[in-house]
Motif scaffolding. Structure first.
Motif, mmCIF file in Angstrom:
data_model
loop_
_atom_site.group_PDB
_atom_site.id
_atom_site.type_symbol
_atom_site.label_atom_id
_atom_site.label_comp_id
_atom_site.label_asym_id
_atom_site.label_seq_id
_atom_site.Cartn_x
_atom_site.Cartn_y
_atom_site.Cartn_z
ATOM 1 N N ASP A 218 1.109 -0.884 0.074
ATOM 2 C CA ASP A 218 -0.084 -0.143 -0.163
ATOM 3 C C ASP A 218 1.280 1.075 0.068
ATOM 4 O O ASP A 218 1.851 1.131 0.044
ATOM 5 N N LYS A 220 0.954 4.703 1.420
ATOM 6 C CA LYS A 220 0.404 5.301 3.345
ATOM 7 C C LYS A 220 0.732 7.036 3.013
ATOM 8 O O LYS A 220 -0.426 7.788 3.802
ATOM 9 N N GLY A 232 -4.687 6.624 5.522
ATOM 10 C CA GLY A 232 -5.044 5.416 5.985
ATOM 11 C C GLY A 232 -4.302 4.590 4.420
ATOM 12 O O GLY A 232 -3.743 3.602 4.731
ATOM 13 N N PHE A 275 -2.333 -10.116 9.299
ATOM 14 C CA PHE A 275 -2.238 -9.035 8.614
ATOM 15 C C PHE A 275 -0.818 -9.033 9.205
ATOM 16 O O PHE A 275 -0.741 -8.297 10.369
ATOM 17 N N PRO A 297 -6.743 0.109 2.079
ATOM 18 C CA PRO A 297 -7.025 -0.232 0.875
ATOM 19 C C PRO A 297 -6.556 -1.759 0.412
ATOM 20 O O PRO A 297 -6.375 -1.994 -0.554
HETATM 21 N N1 GLY Z 1 -3.354 -0.062 5.045
HETATM 22 C C1 GLY Z 1 -3.264 -0.027 6.439
HETATM 23 C C2 GLY Z 1 -3.929 -0.592 6.894
HETATM 24 O O1 GLY Z 1 -5.088 -0.850 7.088
HETATM 25 O O2 GLY Z 1 -3.751 -0.719 8.811
#
Ligand code: GLY
Ligand code: AMP
Length: 430
Positions: A218, A220, A232, A275, A297
């Motif tokens: 992602d 950031k 986010g 995650f 995302p």
């Molecule tokens: N995109 C990072 C999170 O959801 O923490």
């Protein structure tokens, strides 16, 4: 099966979009949801932190599965609440209990877990107000930049990377005195800075077995070239070109398997998503953080790449048969471009009409911050829409997402135009 998804962002829209395709689905509800989830499910006006209200809805609507999108209800103990109530025994809630969710909710808990189970991570020590002077000594021993992490949840803002030693000391003092992040900063983890490239990995687990889901990267920062304030997340891609089979083997053997074994050994009650925020340093994976949910995302690119039925996994968790589920992954590339309100992540306006959604072709638009108002879709958050495309290669996926993002309009819309650029394979010169 009847399913209730808790949350209101692009991640929850992506989860709901996938569940809506399941032949096993009967009714789908999203609480509170957004204009996008409202098109494929029933939005329910429910506060997900009000566990009594969630319980009543579950009982009244014979909900079989509750999927928790964000971390807050998990860290607050929604799983414990469900497990403690015999009336809810027929419902499976997807997510870890309060103690297991500390893997995300407490940086110190996560670091101790990693230490105990030999999971590679940055060297660290943790400090509280009474050990502030020891914190100064530890900082003096480290090389800059200095990484300061508030122990508790701080809306993604609790990690500070500081170049100057005196500034790091001042910041440590201010956090521990409760000035900067309140209770979340009553303890601070100080750790060694790791220089490398970041990637997010995901598994779904029932606490015994696990299934590896696609990885993602992602973006950031708000500005192109990874500049400006943290957000986010401004976009994501999957797969990630530097995740080769050799690296994946290391991730599996050094990170994923020890984590699952550690969860079992410690007697943690964990089901749902894990995650892994990883950093690749000289070819080796290090864990930067655990989250007890999917990313946002990231979910908007990994879910479209899962060919198997997501509800089948949730049912597998409910019945203890997750190990028997297949995981079929789409070989194609997915990219998502996050369209945000001008001013985000600082001050921005909401309630702006969104136009052009009907003109989108070849992409799926997941709603992040929208609502329906007088028959129109209006903005209702900083992050507004995630425009996702699946294509044979990343470049094609991005081109399509950008074309569609260009055709969608709202006042002061903004998006980064360099999502995925750093991991794109250089074009062959003619
Ligand atoms: N995109 C990072 C999170 O959801 O923490
Ligand atoms: P976290 O909330 O722990 O994921 O940290 C937020 C961001 O800070 C990460 O995505 C990294 O970019 C960065 N970060 C955290 N810890 C470290 C570290 N030890 N070394 C380098 N960067 C880090």
């Amino acid at each position: 099966m009847n399913v209730l998804v808790l949350g209101s962002g692009g991640r929850e829209h992506a989860i709901s979009w996938k569940l809506a395709q399941s032949s096993q689905l009967n009714k789908l509800y999203v609480a509170p949801g957004n204009a996008g989830t409202g098109e494929i499910a029933d939005n329910v006006d429910l506060d997900m932190m009000d566990f009594d209200a969630v319980k009543h809805f579950v009982l009244e609507n014979a909900i079989d599965i509750v999927v928790v999108g964000p971390e807050a209800p998990l860290v607050e103990g929604i799983q414990d609440y469900f497990l403690a109530d015999p009336l809810l025994s027929k419902t499976t809630l997807i997510g870890p209990d309060k103690k297991a969710a500390k893997l995300e909710g407490s940086k110190e808990f996560a670091k101790r877990f990693m230490d105990r189970h030999n999971i590679p991570t940055a060297k660290y020590q943790s400090f509280s107000k009474s050990t502030l002077s020891k914190g100064y000594v530890f900082l003096e021993k480290l090389k800059p930049p200095y990484v300061l992490k508030c122990d508790g949840l701080a809306a993604g803002k609790g990690v500070l990377i500081i170049e100057d030693l005196q500034e790091a000391k001042d910041k440590l003092k201010s956090i521990l005195q409760g000035n900067a992040f309140g209770k979340a900063g009553s303890k601070v983890v100080i750790e060694e800075f790791l220089k490398g490239i970041e990637v997010s990995m995901f598994v779904i687990t029932d606490g015994e077995s696990y299934k590896i889901l696609p990885e993602a990267k992602d973006y950031k920062r708000i500005g192109e070239g990874d500049t400006g304030l943290n957000t986010g997340g401004m976009g994501a891609v999957s797969p990630v070109s530097f995740v080769n089979p050799e690296f994946m083997e290391k991730v599996k053997n050094q990170v994923i398997i020890p984590t699952i074994k550690g969860i079992k050994k410690d007697g943690l009650n964990y089901n749902g998503f894990i995650f892994f925020g990883l950093i690749k340093v000289s070819g080796d994976p290090y864990v930067i953080e655990y989250n007890c949910r999917l990313g946002d995302p990231e979910a908007e690119v990994i879910i479209p790449r899962i060919k198997s039925d997501l509800l089948h996994y949730f049912e597998g968790i409910a019945s203890g048969t997750l190990s028997e589920c297949d995981v079929e992954i789409d070989e194609r590339a997915a990219a998502t471009v996050m369209m945000v309100s001008g001013g985000y992540p600082e001050k921005y306006e909401s309630g702006k009409e969104i136009t052009g959604l009907g003109k989108v072709t070849g992409s799926v638009v997941f709603h992040s911050g929208t609502k329906e108002k007088d028959g129109k879709v209006v903005t209702a958050g900083g992050r507004v829409l995630a425009v996702t495309t699946l294509a044979s290669d990343l470049e094609t996926a991005l081109t399509k997402s950008y074309a569609n993002a260009d055709s969608i309009g709202f006042d002061k819309k903004y998006f980064r135009r360099d999502i995925g650029a750093d991991v794109m394979k250089p074009k062959q010169k003619a």
